[in-house]
Write an enzyme that holds these catalytic residues in place. Sequence first.
Site, PDB file in Angstrom:
ATOM      1  CD  GLU A  19     -17.581 -18.419  30.951  1.00  0.00           C
ATOM      2  OE1 GLU A  19     -18.659 -18.587  30.376  1.00  0.00           O
ATOM      3  OE2 GLU A  19     -16.512 -18.943  30.592  1.00  0.00           O
ATOM      4  CE  LYS A 153     -14.858 -23.374  26.453  1.00  0.00           C
ATOM      5  NZ  LYS A 153     -14.728 -21.923  26.474  1.00  0.00           N
TER       6      LYS A 153
END
Length: 524
Positions: A19, A153
Site C-alpha cells: 500500500e 491497529k
Amino acid sequence: IQPSVQEALMEGRPIVALESTIITHGMAYPHNLSMAREVEEIVTRNGAVPATVGIVRGRIHIGLTDEELQFLAGSKNVVKVSRRDLPYILSQGLSGGTTVSGTMIAAHKAGIPLFVTGGIGGVHRGGQDTLDVSADLTELGRTPVAVVSAGVKSIVDIGRTLEYLETQGVCVAAFGESREFPAFFSRQSGFQAPYRVRNEEEAAELIASALGLGLSSGVLIAVPCPQERAASGRAVEEAIQQALHEARLKGITGKEVTPFLLQKISDLTDGESLASNIALIQNNARVGSCIAVALSKLQKATRKKRLPRREDVIPPQPVVIGGINVDFIAKAQNSVILGGGQTNAGRVRRSFGGVGRNLADCLSRLGLTPLFLSAVGKDEHSESVLHYCHHMDMRAVLQLEGKNTATYCAVITSAGELSVGLGDMDIHGEITEQYVSKFKESLLRAPLVCVDGNVPLATLQYVCELAREHGLAVCYEPTDENKASKPFLSDSWKALTFISPNLQELRAINQTLGNPLPAGMEYS
C-alpha cells in the site's frame, strides 16, 4: 502496471502488493521514503516482486518507479484513497496513497493474490455508537486477496473488529506458534484468532484453498511484531487513551483519525511506537514475501495437475494450426525517431501473440479447449510462453532444440506510427505437413479447423485436401498481405469454409486470382 510487475504476472512469479497510505499519511518525510525503499528491497531479497500501489495524477499505478515513490512521499496535498474515493480521485486527476481497501481492489484487478501492510483498520473505539468502521473490513469481505498484517491497529476495538470480520466471512489466522491475535505495536491483544498457521507453507495452503473455492472474500494472516522490537502494551495503551481524548477534544473524525492518533502515539512514546511500526512492516514484508513464493510454487504445481488429459477431453475438439510469437513493442517518447545510432527515450513492453496462438487462446477462454499445433524453440522465451498459455492445451506444440521461438519487434513513434518492424519467424516453417499429419484423426473429428498464414504452403495444401475429401469446416486467417494468398496459388482455397481478411489482404487475394479490383476500392 509497471513493466517488472507485468512481466512477473505473465511468467507466474510471486508478487507482493504494497500500500501507499503508509507513505503518504503514515510517516513523516524522509522516514516514509526510506521505509518504502527498504520494504521493496526486503520483498526482492526474499524472492518476490514488489508492487507498490498508488494513484499518480489520476491513474492507478501498480508498481511505482523511484521517482513516483519520491513524489508521493514528498507531496503535501495527496489524498488518502479508499474504495469510496477512487472514482472521484481518478476523475479529477489527483494523486493519493491507497489504503488497505484501495490497494486490495487494485491488486485483485491486476491478478495479484497477496498484499502486505502494517496493520489493517477496524471498528473504532466507540464504533458501536458512531458506526465508524474501517472500509478495510468490508473490503476483506468482498475482495479475494490475502492480507498479511500485524493484526489490526491497536487504536481500534480489537474484539469488535474480530466479530465484524467473522460477520463478513473473512478467514483470520495468526501466524507462528500462538493463536494470540497481535495488536499492531504489541504481540498480545488479549484475543485469540480463530485459526493458526505455523509457517509460510501452511499460510500458502490456506490462501490457495480460499482462492480455489472461488469465495469472494479475502484472508487475513496476522503476524506478530518481532519480540525484540515490540512496544510495551501498557505504555502504548496509555498513549492511545490520551490520543483518543485529544482527538475527541479537537473534533477529529473520519479518515483523519488514524493519521492523527499514530502521530500522537509516536510523540507520547518518544518514538518507541514508530520504531515498532517500521520493524513490524519490515517483518510483514519478509513473511509475506515467503508466503507469496510458497503460494506461487503451489499454484504452478496445481496448474500442472489440472491440465486435461487427452482422453479426458470431451470430443470433438476444434483444431488450431498456426504461429506463436513473442512481441516486443518499443514506443518512442518523441514523434520523430532519431537515426544515426542514437538512443531514443521510450517504453518497451512484451506481449504474446501469433495469429494461431490468439485463435487458440480465444477458443480456450470460450471453454472449447482446442488442439493447438504450433512450434517454439527451447530458449528463454518458450517457458514464458508456455506459462502464459497455461489455460490452453499446449501439449502438442513442438519444442525444438537449437531453434528460436518466433519473435517480432516493432518500433513505433509516440503517435503510434510504425517506424520499423523486425521478425524472426523461421520456426513457423517447422509446422510441417509431416507434423500435422500425425494428428489426422483429430482433424477428421474436428467441428472446425483454424489455420493461419504463418504455416508452410505444403501444410495448408494438406489441410485443404483433407477438408475437400472429408467435408471439414476450415477457417483461414490470412495473417498479413504477403502471406494471404498462399491457398489461392492453387485450387486449395475452394476447400475453405471461412476466411477473415482485412482490406489489404483481400486485395492481395483478389490480385492473385487475377480478378479486377472493384470500382472505387482503391480509394476505400
